[in-house]
Design a protein around this motif. Structure first.
Motif, PDB file in Angstrom:
ATOM      1  N   LYS A  69       0.829  -1.193   0.000  1.00 42.40           N
ATOM      2  CA  LYS A  69       0.000   0.000   0.000  1.00 42.40           C
ATOM      3  C   LYS A  69       0.868   1.250   0.000  1.00 42.40           C
ATOM      4  O   LYS A  69       1.791   1.387   0.792  1.00 42.40           O
ATOM      5  CB  LYS A  69      -0.915  -0.001   1.230  1.00 42.40           C
ATOM      6  N   ARG A  70       0.553   2.156  -0.900  1.00 45.60           N
ATOM      7  CA  ARG A  70       1.319   3.400  -1.007  1.00 45.60           C
ATOM      8  C   ARG A  70       0.893   4.362   0.098  1.00 45.60           C
ATOM      9  O   ARG A  70      -0.291   4.517   0.397  1.00 45.60           O
ATOM     10  CB  ARG A  70       1.061   4.046  -2.372  1.00 45.60           C
ATOM     11  N   SER A  71       1.873   5.014   0.701  1.00 44.37           N
ATOM     12  CA  SER A  71       1.564   6.009   1.713  1.00 44.37           C
ATOM     13  C   SER A  71       0.859   7.199   1.072  1.00 44.37           C
ATOM     14  O   SER A  71       1.143   7.580  -0.064  1.00 44.37           O
ATOM     15  CB  SER A  71       2.860   6.476   2.387  1.00 44.37           C
ATOM     16  N   GLU A  72      -0.105   7.785   1.816  1.00 37.92           N
ATOM     17  CA  GLU A  72      -0.882   8.886   1.256  1.00 37.92           C
ATOM     18  C   GLU A  72      -0.030  10.125   0.997  1.00 37.92           C
ATOM     19  O   GLU A  72      -0.398  10.961   0.171  1.00 37.92           O
ATOM     20  CB  GLU A  72      -2.038   9.240   2.195  1.00 37.92           C
ATOM     21  N   ASP A  73       1.076  10.250   1.729  1.00 36.23           N
ATOM     22  CA  ASP A  73       1.918  11.428   1.532  1.00 36.23           C
ATOM     23  C   ASP A  73       3.103  11.146   0.608  1.00 36.23           C
ATOM     24  O   ASP A  73       4.006  11.970   0.487  1.00 36.23           O
ATOM     25  CB  ASP A  73       2.425  11.962   2.879  1.00 36.23           C
ATOM     26  N   ALA A  74       3.088   9.982  -0.059  1.00 36.59           N
ATOM     27  CA  ALA A  74       4.164   9.653  -0.997  1.00 36.59           C
ATOM     28  C   ALA A  74       3.964  10.419  -2.301  1.00 36.59           C
ATOM     29  O   ALA A  74       2.829  10.643  -2.732  1.00 36.59           O
ATOM     30  CB  ALA A  74       4.192   8.156  -1.272  1.00 36.59           C
ATOM     31  N   PRO A  75       5.050  10.827  -2.959  1.00 38.61           N
ATOM     32  CA  PRO A  75       4.906  11.544  -4.234  1.00 38.61           C
ATOM     33  C   PRO A  75       4.415  10.626  -5.334  1.00 38.61           C
ATOM     34  O   PRO A  75       4.518   9.401  -5.235  1.00 38.61           O
ATOM     35  CB  PRO A  75       6.329  12.042  -4.517  1.00 38.61           C
ATOM     36  N   GLU A  76       3.874  11.217  -6.393  1.00 38.77           N
ATOM     37  CA  GLU A  76       3.408  10.482  -7.565  1.00 38.77           C
ATOM     38  C   GLU A  76       4.308  10.839  -8.748  1.00 38.77           C
ATOM     39  O   GLU A  76       5.064  11.821  -8.700  1.00 38.77           O
ATOM     40  CB  GLU A  76       1.955  10.851  -7.879  1.00 38.77           C
ATOM     41  N   TYR A  77       4.214  10.038  -9.807  1.00 40.05           N
ATOM     42  CA  TYR A  77       5.058  10.254 -10.983  1.00 40.05           C
ATOM     43  C   TYR A  77       4.226  10.201 -12.258  1.00 40.05           C
ATOM     44  O   TYR A  77       3.371   9.326 -12.416  1.00 40.05           O
ATOM     45  CB  TYR A  77       6.169   9.205 -11.044  1.00 40.05           C
ATOM     46  N   ILE A  78       4.462  11.164 -13.131  1.00 37.03           N
ATOM     47  CA  ILE A  78       3.867  11.171 -14.465  1.00 37.03           C
ATOM     48  C   ILE A  78       4.966  10.793 -15.448  1.00 37.03           C
ATOM     49  O   ILE A  78       6.032  11.400 -15.455  1.00 37.03           O
ATOM     50  CB  ILE A  78       3.309  12.557 -14.822  1.00 37.03           C
ATOM     51  N   GLY A  79       4.717   9.770 -16.271  1.00 37.15           N
ATOM     52  CA  GLY A  79       5.695   9.342 -17.255  1.00 37.15           C
ATOM     53  C   GLY A  79       5.208   9.585 -18.669  1.00 37.15           C
ATOM     54  O   GLY A  79       4.006   9.613 -18.934  1.00 37.15           O
ATOM     55  N   GLY A  80       6.150   9.776 -19.591  1.00 43.50           N
ATOM     56  CA  GLY A  80       5.789  10.005 -20.987  1.00 43.50           C
ATOM     57  C   GLY A  80       6.075  11.434 -21.410  1.00 43.50           C
ATOM     58  O   GLY A  80       5.841  12.381 -20.656  1.00 43.50           O
ATOM     59  N   ARG A  81       6.577  11.604 -22.627  1.00 44.64           N
ATOM     60  CA  ARG A  81       7.013  12.940 -23.064  1.00 44.64           C
ATOM     61  C   ARG A  81       5.854  13.916 -23.210  1.00 44.64           C
ATOM     62  O   ARG A  81       5.921  15.044 -22.723  1.00 44.64           O
ATOM     63  CB  ARG A  81       7.792  12.807 -24.377  1.00 44.64           C
ATOM     64  N   ASN A  82       4.776  13.502 -23.874  1.00 41.98           N
ATOM     65  CA  ASN A  82       3.627  14.402 -24.015  1.00 41.98           C
ATOM     66  C   ASN A  82       2.973  14.706 -22.681  1.00 41.98           C
ATOM     67  O   ASN A  82       2.719  15.877 -22.360  1.00 41.98           O
ATOM     68  CB  ASN A  82       2.608  13.813 -24.996  1.00 41.98           C
ATOM     69  N   PRO A  83       2.646  13.680 -21.845  1.00 45.82           N
ATOM     70  CA  PRO A  83       2.025  13.970 -20.553  1.00 45.82           C
ATOM     71  C   PRO A  83       2.875  14.861 -19.658  1.00 45.82           C
ATOM     72  O   PRO A  83       2.351  15.759 -18.980  1.00 45.82           O
ATOM     73  CB  PRO A  83       1.818  12.582 -19.937  1.00 45.82           C
ATOM     74  N   VAL A  84       4.185  14.632 -19.643  1.00 43.30           N
ATOM     75  CA  VAL A  84       5.054  15.452 -18.796  1.00 43.30           C
ATOM     76  C   VAL A  84       5.056  16.899 -19.274  1.00 43.30           C
ATOM     77  O   VAL A  84       4.937  17.840 -18.471  1.00 43.30           O
ATOM     78  CB  VAL A  84       6.487  14.871 -18.786  1.00 43.30           C
ATOM     79  N   LEU A  85       5.180  17.103 -20.577  1.00 37.77           N
ATOM     80  CA  LEU A  85       5.187  18.468 -21.106  1.00 37.77           C
ATOM     81  C   LEU A  85       3.847  19.152 -20.856  1.00 37.77           C
ATOM     82  O   LEU A  85       3.805  20.329 -20.465  1.00 37.77           O
ATOM     83  CB  LEU A  85       5.516  18.448 -22.597  1.00 37.77           C
TER      84      LEU A  85
END
Length: 319
Positions: A69-85
């Motif tokens: 289970k991921r901690s609620e205060d853990a950071p998230e990550y967006i991957g992919g060139r278009n989504p990141v931009l």
């Protein structure tokens, strides 16, 4: 001298000799399986393996085992060139931009680095293995954006946003929507058609994760999401505050175009694609409506259904 003369030393006596007492046999016992290469002192990548293990401590799991289970205060990550931009251009809050080593740059990567630099976001060059772990195996194309854990609003704040803008409140609530991509798609439609926020339950529901950010194409940066411990209690409070609750369900008896409440302060509740609205949520709705469609299509994806409904609400209000 005759052959076979004595060498001066007594010849060894043949016959039974004293054994080892089992020492050799005992010495071979209990050694177990041969250790893998990375556990041996001469293994050239031992330091790297140990570092990766430290970074992944608590995250590695056996095939088929439950995901931790991921901690609620853990950071998230967006991957992919278009989504990141798109996220960077939309002003999504971010801590760091990760770029793979020896990455072949294109315009999207260069623009992402430029925008991140202008916004003061840290730039980190890492291995592709590191990116794979950060994005949990998702397609990242060599870039990933780290975003802080989402700061959810209180349900009442969504009504206050509408009042501050001198607009008729329009809130979208999600009941049983567990796919973050659906949440992101609904956020995109909600932003396009003038909703003042999303309401989600704190349990058994998708949250604002990296997948939701990615699908929303950055629109979550401009749309507040509130979270309620009890969805039916939050709907009851909205009704007490003067809002009408419309439930969207394939078994509804009224077509969305025939609902007379679309111009009123409104909460549109979107059920899951499979089960629709839960019984308690249905009981707290003023109207349960449906989207008319041909029989060949049994249902619509939750994100698509929300988009169609919000368009109808916006069209009615413009008229």
């Amino acid at each position: 001298m005759a052959a076979g003369r004595s060498s001066g030393r007594p010849a060894k006596k043949k016959g039974p000799s004293k054994g080892t007492g089992g020492q050799v046999r005992r010495g071979l016992e209990g050694r177990g399986a041969t250790p893998p290469a990375e556990m041996r002192h001469w293994f050239k990548d031992k330091a790297r393996t140990e570092r990766i293990a430290r970074e992944d401590r608590g995250g590695a799991r056996r095939p088929g085992a439950a995901k931790p289970k991921r901690s609620e205060d853990a950071p998230e990550y967006i991957g992919g060139r278009n989504p990141v931009l798109e996220a960077l251009l939309a002003g999504v809050p971010a801590n760091a931009l990760y770029v793979a080593q020896r990455l072949e740059n294109d315009d999207r990567v260069r623009d992402a680095v430029r925008v991140a630099t202008e916004r003061g976001i840290a730039l980190l060059e890492v291995s592709r293995d590191k990116l794979d772990r950060l994005t949990e195996g998702a397609v990242h194309q060599g870039v990933a954006l780290q975003i802080p854990a989402y700061d959810y609003a209180h349900p009442s704040e969504l009504v206050e946003l509408a009042h501050d803008a001198a607009e008729v409140p329009l809130i979208v609530a999600l009941d049983g929507v567990t796919d973050p991509r659906n949440l992101g798609a609904i956020a995109r439609s909600a932003t396009a058609f003038g909703a003042h926020g999303l309401l989600i339950p704190s349990r058994r529901s998708a949250g604002v994760t990296g997948g939701a950010w990615k699908t929303s194409a950055g629109t979550l940066a401009n749309l507040r999401v509130a979270r309620a411990a009890n969805l039916t209690a939050a709907l009851r409070e909205y009704r007490e505050a003067g809002l009408f609750v419309i439930g969207l369900d394939g078994e509804g008896r009224v077509d969305i175009g025939d609902v007379e409440l679309l111009g009123e302060p409104l909460v549109v509740v979107v059920g899951s694609e499979g089960k629709g609205l839960s019984r308690l949520v249905r009981e707290h709705c003023d109207v349960v409506t449906r989207i008319p469609m041909r029989a060949a299509a049994e249902s619509l994806n939750a994100g698509v259904a929300a988009g169609v409904t919000l368009y109808e609400v916006a069209r009615h209000r413009r008229r």
